[in-house]
Structure formats: structure tokens, C-alpha cells
Design a protein around this motif. Structure first.
Motif, PDB file in Angstrom:
ATOM      1  N   THR A  16      80.945  52.050  26.070  1.00  0.00           N
ATOM      2  CA  THR A  16      81.194  53.496  26.018  1.00  0.00           C
ATOM      3  C   THR A  16      82.214  53.895  27.083  1.00  0.00           C
ATOM      4  N   PHE A  17      82.030  53.386  28.294  1.00  0.00           N
ATOM      5  CA  PHE A  17      82.968  53.691  29.373  1.00  0.00           C
ATOM      6  C   PHE A  17      84.361  53.151  29.061  1.00  0.00           C
ATOM      7  N   ARG A  18      84.408  51.955  28.484  1.00  0.00           N
ATOM      8  CA  ARG A  18      85.708  51.361  28.162  1.00  0.00           C
ATOM      9  C   ARG A  18      86.458  52.218  27.148  1.00  0.00           C
ATOM     10  N   ILE A  21      87.685  55.425  28.919  1.00  0.00           N
ATOM     11  CA  ILE A  21      88.766  55.178  29.880  1.00  0.00           C
ATOM     12  C   ILE A  21      90.049  54.753  29.174  1.00  0.00           C
ATOM     13  N   ASP A  22      89.927  53.861  28.209  1.00  0.00           N
ATOM     14  CA  ASP A  22      91.121  53.368  27.520  1.00  0.00           C
ATOM     15  C   ASP A  22      91.772  54.423  26.636  1.00  0.00           C
ATOM     16  N   SER A  23      91.056  55.517  26.409  1.00  0.00           N
ATOM     17  CA  SER A  23      91.648  56.602  25.618  1.00  0.00           C
ATOM     18  C   SER A  23      92.614  57.449  26.456  1.00  0.00           C
ATOM     19  N   CYS A  24      92.604  57.223  27.763  1.00  0.00           N
ATOM     20  CA  CYS A  24      93.488  57.981  28.671  1.00  0.00           C
ATOM     21  C   CYS A  24      94.810  57.240  28.877  1.00  0.00           C
ATOM     22  N   VAL A  29      90.956  49.582  31.455  1.00  0.00           N
ATOM     23  CA  VAL A  29      89.900  48.701  31.944  1.00  0.00           C
ATOM     24  C   VAL A  29      90.445  47.281  31.970  1.00  0.00           C
ATOM     25  N   VAL A  30      90.401  46.644  33.138  1.00  0.00           N
ATOM     26  CA  VAL A  30      90.957  45.297  33.268  1.00  0.00           C
ATOM     27  C   VAL A  30      89.894  44.207  33.199  1.00  0.00           C
ATOM     28  N   ASP A 107      74.475  61.301  34.334  1.00  0.00           N
ATOM     29  CA  ASP A 107      74.456  62.457  33.441  1.00  0.00           C
ATOM     30  C   ASP A 107      75.763  63.247  33.524  1.00  0.00           C
ATOM     31  N   VAL A 108      76.751  62.712  34.242  1.00  0.00           N
ATOM     32  CA  VAL A 108      78.036  63.386  34.390  1.00  0.00           C
ATOM     33  C   VAL A 108      78.742  63.471  33.038  1.00  0.00           C
ATOM     34  N   THR A 109      79.513  64.530  32.832  1.00  0.00           N
ATOM     35  CA  THR A 109      80.258  64.672  31.580  1.00  0.00           C
ATOM     36  C   THR A 109      81.454  63.729  31.577  1.00  0.00           C
ATOM     37  N   ALA A 110      82.000  63.484  30.398  1.00  0.00           N
ATOM     38  CA  ALA A 110      83.155  62.596  30.272  1.00  0.00           C
ATOM     39  C   ALA A 110      84.340  63.119  31.080  1.00  0.00           C
ATOM     40  N   ASP A 111      84.602  64.414  30.973  1.00  0.00           N
ATOM     41  CA  ASP A 111      85.727  65.001  31.704  1.00  0.00           C
ATOM     42  C   ASP A 111      85.531  64.882  33.211  1.00  0.00           C
TER      43      ASP A 111
END
Length: 220
Positions: A16-18, A21-24, A29-30, A107-111
Motif C-alpha cells: 500500500t505504501f509503495r 509513494i510511487d504515484s508521486c 521506493v528503492v 492512522d495518518v492520512t495519505a496526504d
């Protein structure tokens, strides 16, 4: 491009994080690690700008991995952002003492997460409200330990540097400090950086820890 290493024992969360992050356009992500041992080793191999680190992981936990990463001379520019469900005073204190530059709840938002990554890589500390309360409670009560905290004295700072350090310790960003004092954000950043250099702080988070430990900031 901000290069990020993900360290979490849950594969679904890493995926989910990848994707996020990769959408930015300015992040990628390395590498991914499933435990703290892998996180430390892969950080050495890939030398990312930031490690997004969980605390509770098998083999070696995130706190130990953070300490190893931040103590490695070959990784002077790698920052660690702790992302976890555990925001108790003990975890917050140990994470910052280990060298972490930021601390957010899962619980932090994606933004907010993406903004947090940019904040930490930009050299500022990042603490969630819960983490800030825990840190203040621990250090201002005198129960915090020194660990890897800066050894220099805040007495070496100028009055302006002490003023800005205190505002930073109360959770204000450079922009907020600039607006309050009617100066430019660059001026604030310069003073904060000088304060860090004088006391030997690795980053803004360690400067804030020093402000709590040495009594510059007190309970209001």
C-alpha cells in the motif's frame, strides 16, 4: 527524487505504501524490508534519503534498526521516519534518542504521510500531536534519558537562536515561526541550522530533544 526504503513486517502495508509513494512524481521506493535486520542492511546497500520504519518487527525491531542506521558514518543524509500504531512516551523517547527525525501514527492520512516525508527529508522534525504530548511529558518531567542526544549546551546559542529553538520545540514549523516573528522562512531555517551545529544535533528532532532536556521549554 526522494528515494525511500520501506520497513514493515506486513507485506500488505508495504504494498500500500509503495503504491502511494510511487504515484508521486518526486518519490520512489528503492527497497523493502520485513524486519529491522533487513532494514539496516538494505539501507547500507541502497543509501535512501528516508527509511519509513515500523517499530514492532521480528528479528530486530525498528528502534534498534534506527539506532544502527543513524550511527552509521556512511549514512549521514539518511533520515528515519517512524510510522507505527504505538505512540506511547517510551516509544517516542527511544525513537528520537535512536536518531529518528519523525514519528507518525499509522492512522495518518495519505496526504499527511506524503507531506511528512517531504518535511523530514527537508531537514525538519515531524511529530504527530500524540507523539509531541508524549515527548513533552517525558522530557519535561525529567524522566527522559540522554541516549544519543546532543551533548552541546543550549547556553552556547544566541538569544535569537534560543527563541527559535523554543518555538520549534513547541511544534511550530519554519513557516509558522516566520509568520509569528515577521521574518522569512529562510532566516528561520538559517538560525535553526546554526543552533543544531553549535550543540551537535544531527537534525531538528535532536535539537528539540535538547530543548526539553535542558529546560528551555517548560510546561505552560
Amino acid at each position: 527524487m526522494i528515494r525511500i526504503l520501506l520497513a514493515d513486517d506486513q507485506a500488505l502495508l508495504r504494498s500500500t505504501f509503495r503504491m502511494l509513494i510511487d504515484s508521486c512524481d518526486d518519490m520512489t521506493v528503492v527497497a523493502e524490508a520485513a524486519n529491522g535486520e533487513e532494514a539496516a542492511e538494505l539501507t547500507q546497500a541502497h543509501r535512501p534519503d528516508l527509511v519509513l520504519m515500523d517499530i514492532r518487527m521480528p528479528v530486530v525491531d525498528g528502534l534498534v534498526a534506527t539506532r544502527r542506521i543513524c550511527a552509521t558514518p556512511e549514512l549521514p543524509h539518511t533520515r528515519v521516519l517512524i510510522l507505527t500504531t504505538f505512540e506511547t512516551d517510551e516509544y517516542v523517547a527511544h525513537a528520537l534518542e535512536a536518531g529518528a527525525s519523525g514519528f507518525l501514527g499509522k492512522d495518518v492520512t495519505a496526504d499527511a504521510l506524503l507531506a511528512g516525508i517531504r518535511t523530514v527529508v527537508g531537514g525538519e522534525a515531524l511529530l504527530s500531536p500524540a507523539a509531541t504530548r508524549a515527548l513533552i511529558g517525558r522530557y519535561l518531567s525529567g524522566t527522559g534519558t540522554t541516549g544519543a542526544s546532543p551533548t552541546g549546551s543550549l547556553a552556547s546559542l544566541t538569544d535569537r537562536e534560543r527563541e527559535l529553538t523554543a518555538l520549534a520545540a513547541h511544534g511550530l514549523s519554519n513557516q509558522e515561526i516566520a509568520e509569528r516573528l515577521f521574518v522569512s522562512p529562510l532566516t528561520v531555517r538559517t538560525h535553526i541550522h546554526r543552533a543544531m551545529m553549535k550543540i551537535g544535533a544531527r537534525d531538528r528532532a535532536q535539537l528539540i530533544v535538547a530543548a526539553y532536556q535542558q529546560g528551555l521549554v517548560r510546561v505552560r
